[in-house]
Motif scaffolding. Structure first.
Motif, PDB file in Angstrom:
ATOM      1  N   ILE A 127       0.838  -1.977  -0.058  1.00  0.00           N
ATOM      2  CA  ILE A 127      -0.210   0.187   0.081  1.00  0.00           C
ATOM      3  C   ILE A 127       0.936   1.175   0.071  1.00  0.00           C
ATOM      4  O   ILE A 127       1.536   1.094   0.621  1.00  0.00           O
ATOM      5  CB  ILE A 127      -0.811  -0.064   1.598  1.00  0.00           C
ATOM      6  N   TRP A 128       0.336   1.928  -1.155  1.00  0.00           N
ATOM      7  CA  TRP A 128       0.984   4.126  -0.971  1.00  0.00           C
ATOM      8  C   TRP A 128       0.173   4.460  -0.347  1.00  0.00           C
ATOM      9  O   TRP A 128      -1.130   4.572  -0.602  1.00  0.00           O
ATOM     10  CB  TRP A 128       1.403   3.698  -2.414  1.00  0.00           C
ATOM     11  N   HIS A 129       0.706   4.619   0.828  1.00  0.00           N
ATOM     12  CA  HIS A 129      -0.172   5.038   2.352  1.00  0.00           C
ATOM     13  C   HIS A 129      -0.009   6.569   2.439  1.00  0.00           C
ATOM     14  O   HIS A 129       1.648   6.400   2.253  1.00  0.00           O
ATOM     15  CB  HIS A 129       0.525   3.885   3.331  1.00  0.00           C
ATOM     16  N   ASN A 130      -0.294   7.080   3.171  1.00  0.00           N
ATOM     17  CA  ASN A 130      -0.113   8.179   3.771  1.00  0.00           C
ATOM     18  C   ASN A 130      -0.936   7.951   4.783  1.00  0.00           C
ATOM     19  O   ASN A 130      -2.864   8.549   5.252  1.00  0.00           O
ATOM     20  CB  ASN A 130      -1.204   9.717   2.797  1.00  0.00           C
ATOM     21  N   PRO A 131      -0.679   7.778   6.518  1.00  0.00           N
ATOM     22  CA  PRO A 131      -0.979   8.041   7.162  1.00  0.00           C
ATOM     23  C   PRO A 131      -1.790   9.407   8.193  1.00  0.00           C
ATOM     24  O   PRO A 131      -2.985   9.207   8.733  1.00  0.00           O
ATOM     25  CB  PRO A 131       0.119   7.752   8.170  1.00  0.00           C
ATOM     26  N   LYS A 132      -2.377  10.345   7.338  1.00  0.00           N
ATOM     27  CA  LYS A 132      -2.885  11.748   7.655  1.00  0.00           C
ATOM     28  C   LYS A 132      -4.229  11.366   6.795  1.00  0.00           C
ATOM     29  O   LYS A 132      -4.932  12.317   7.219  1.00  0.00           O
ATOM     30  CB  LYS A 132      -2.143  12.832   6.944  1.00  0.00           C
ATOM     31  N   ARG A 170      -5.899   5.235   5.479  1.00  0.00           N
ATOM     32  CA  ARG A 170      -6.017   4.600   6.527  1.00  0.00           C
ATOM     33  C   ARG A 170      -6.557   3.397   7.475  1.00  0.00           C
ATOM     34  O   ARG A 170      -6.586   2.354   7.363  1.00  0.00           O
ATOM     35  CB  ARG A 170      -6.690   5.759   8.859  1.00  0.00           C
ATOM     36  N   ASN A 171      -7.645   3.695   6.848  1.00  0.00           N
ATOM     37  CA  ASN A 171      -9.318   2.044   6.292  1.00  0.00           C
ATOM     38  C   ASN A 171      -9.168   1.346   6.052  1.00  0.00           C
ATOM     39  O   ASN A 171      -9.134   0.553   6.119  1.00  0.00           O
ATOM     40  CB  ASN A 171     -10.502   3.440   6.046  1.00  0.00           C
ATOM     41  N   THR A 172      -7.926   1.679   4.642  1.00  0.00           N
ATOM     42  CA  THR A 172      -7.650   0.775   3.520  1.00  0.00           C
ATOM     43  C   THR A 172      -6.857   0.090   4.741  1.00  0.00           C
ATOM     44  O   THR A 172      -6.482  -1.303   3.990  1.00  0.00           O
ATOM     45  CB  THR A 172      -7.233   1.498   2.262  1.00  0.00           C
ATOM     46  N   LEU A 173      -5.803   0.533   5.396  1.00  0.00           N
ATOM     47  CA  LEU A 173      -4.735   0.076   5.630  1.00  0.00           C
ATOM     48  C   LEU A 173      -5.026  -0.701   6.376  1.00  0.00           C
ATOM     49  O   LEU A 173      -4.829  -2.055   7.013  1.00  0.00           O
ATOM     50  CB  LEU A 173      -3.491   0.795   6.337  1.00  0.00           C
ATOM     51  N   ALA A 174      -6.488  -0.829   6.863  1.00  0.00           N
ATOM     52  CA  ALA A 174      -7.266  -1.897   8.306  1.00  0.00           C
ATOM     53  C   ALA A 174      -7.687  -2.601   7.843  1.00  0.00           C
ATOM     54  O   ALA A 174      -7.599  -3.856   8.552  1.00  0.00           O
ATOM     55  CB  ALA A 174      -7.963  -0.975   9.061  1.00  0.00           C
ATOM     56  N   ILE A 175      -8.443  -2.656   6.723  1.00  0.00           N
ATOM     57  CA  ILE A 175      -9.173  -3.815   6.203  1.00  0.00           C
ATOM     58  C   ILE A 175      -7.912  -4.462   5.412  1.00  0.00           C
ATOM     59  O   ILE A 175      -8.023  -5.617   5.694  1.00  0.00           O
ATOM     60  CB  ILE A 175      -9.610  -3.431   4.183  1.00  0.00           C
ATOM     61  N   VAL A 177      -4.195  -4.443  -9.149  1.00  0.00           N
ATOM     62  CA  VAL A 177      -3.637  -3.217  -8.329  1.00  0.00           C
ATOM     63  C   VAL A 177      -5.356  -2.254  -8.288  1.00  0.00           C
ATOM     64  O   VAL A 177      -6.005  -2.201  -9.491  1.00  0.00           O
ATOM     65  CB  VAL A 177      -2.626  -1.811  -9.305  1.00  0.00           C
ATOM     66  N   ARG A 178      -5.302  -1.075  -6.923  1.00  0.00           N
ATOM     67  CA  ARG A 178      -6.414  -1.038  -7.178  1.00  0.00           C
ATOM     68  C   ARG A 178      -6.296   0.592  -6.737  1.00  0.00           C
ATOM     69  O   ARG A 178      -5.060   0.905  -6.038  1.00  0.00           O
ATOM     70  CB  ARG A 178      -7.072  -1.262  -5.953  1.00  0.00           C
ATOM     71  N   LEU A 179      -6.755   1.928  -7.619  1.00  0.00           N
ATOM     72  CA  LEU A 179      -6.674   3.106  -6.352  1.00  0.00           C
ATOM     73  C   LEU A 179      -7.885   3.130  -5.111  1.00  0.00           C
ATOM     74  O   LEU A 179      -9.762   2.752  -5.966  1.00  0.00           O
ATOM     75  CB  LEU A 179      -6.281   3.808  -7.590  1.00  0.00           C
ATOM     76  N   GLU A 198     -13.270   0.161   0.270  1.00  0.00           N
ATOM     77  CA  GLU A 198     -13.140  -1.105  -0.347  1.00  0.00           C
ATOM     78  C   GLU A 198     -12.930  -1.560  -1.930  1.00  0.00           C
ATOM     79  O   GLU A 198     -13.233  -3.070  -2.034  1.00  0.00           O
ATOM     80  CB  GLU A 198     -15.402  -1.393  -0.062  1.00  0.00           C
ATOM     81  N   LYS A 199     -12.457  -0.577  -2.379  1.00  0.00           N
ATOM     82  CA  LYS A 199     -12.462  -1.427  -3.662  1.00  0.00           C
ATOM     83  C   LYS A 199     -10.850  -2.148  -3.610  1.00  0.00           C
ATOM     84  O   LYS A 199     -10.723  -2.904  -4.065  1.00  0.00           O
ATOM     85  CB  LYS A 199     -11.981  -0.071  -4.364  1.00  0.00           C
TER      86      LYS A 199
END
Length: 114
Positions: free
Chosen positions: A5-10, A15-20, A101-103, A108-109
């Motif tokens: 995951i290419w993530h921005n913690p802010k 954050r919700n995608t990371l939790a999934i 890959v998904r944006l 939920e994607k």
């Protein structure tokens, strides 16, 4: 399965995608804070190609000067160059697994590639 995951913690969506991803059984998650460790231009091109989208579709408009710079009307090469130079222009979160890959907007994607 590995998921990157290419993530921005802010970002709440990120954050919700990371939790999934973290709650999914059998998923090993690699988290890349893309503002600190931006993907290369080549990696971005590959991610968008694998997601079946154009770089312009992955352009972050909110909170950036992308519109003022004319990036929404620019060609793919120009958009990729801008994103590589200024990763804030990358819409997030991007997630890559063996299934694609998904944006992940909405979050939920991500389930499409798990």
């Amino acid at each position: 399965m590995k998921a990157t995951i290419w993530h921005n913690p802010k970002c709440g969506t990120s954050r919700n995608t990371l939790a999934i991803l973290q709650e999914a059984n059998g998923v090993e998650v690699e988290v890349i804070e893309y503002l600190k460790q931006p993907p290369s231009r080549e990696k971005l091109a590959q991610l968008y190609r694998d997601a079946g989208m154009t770089p312009g579709e992955g352009l972050r408009m909110r909170g950036t000067d992308a519109a003022e710079r004319g990036l929404p009307d620019s060609d793919d090469a120009t958009v990729l160059d801008a994103m590589a130079a200024e990763p804030i222009l990358i819409e997030r979160p991007l997630v890559e697994t063996d299934k694609g890959v998904r944006l992940c907007r909405p979050k939920e994607k991500v389930t499409e590639i798990l």
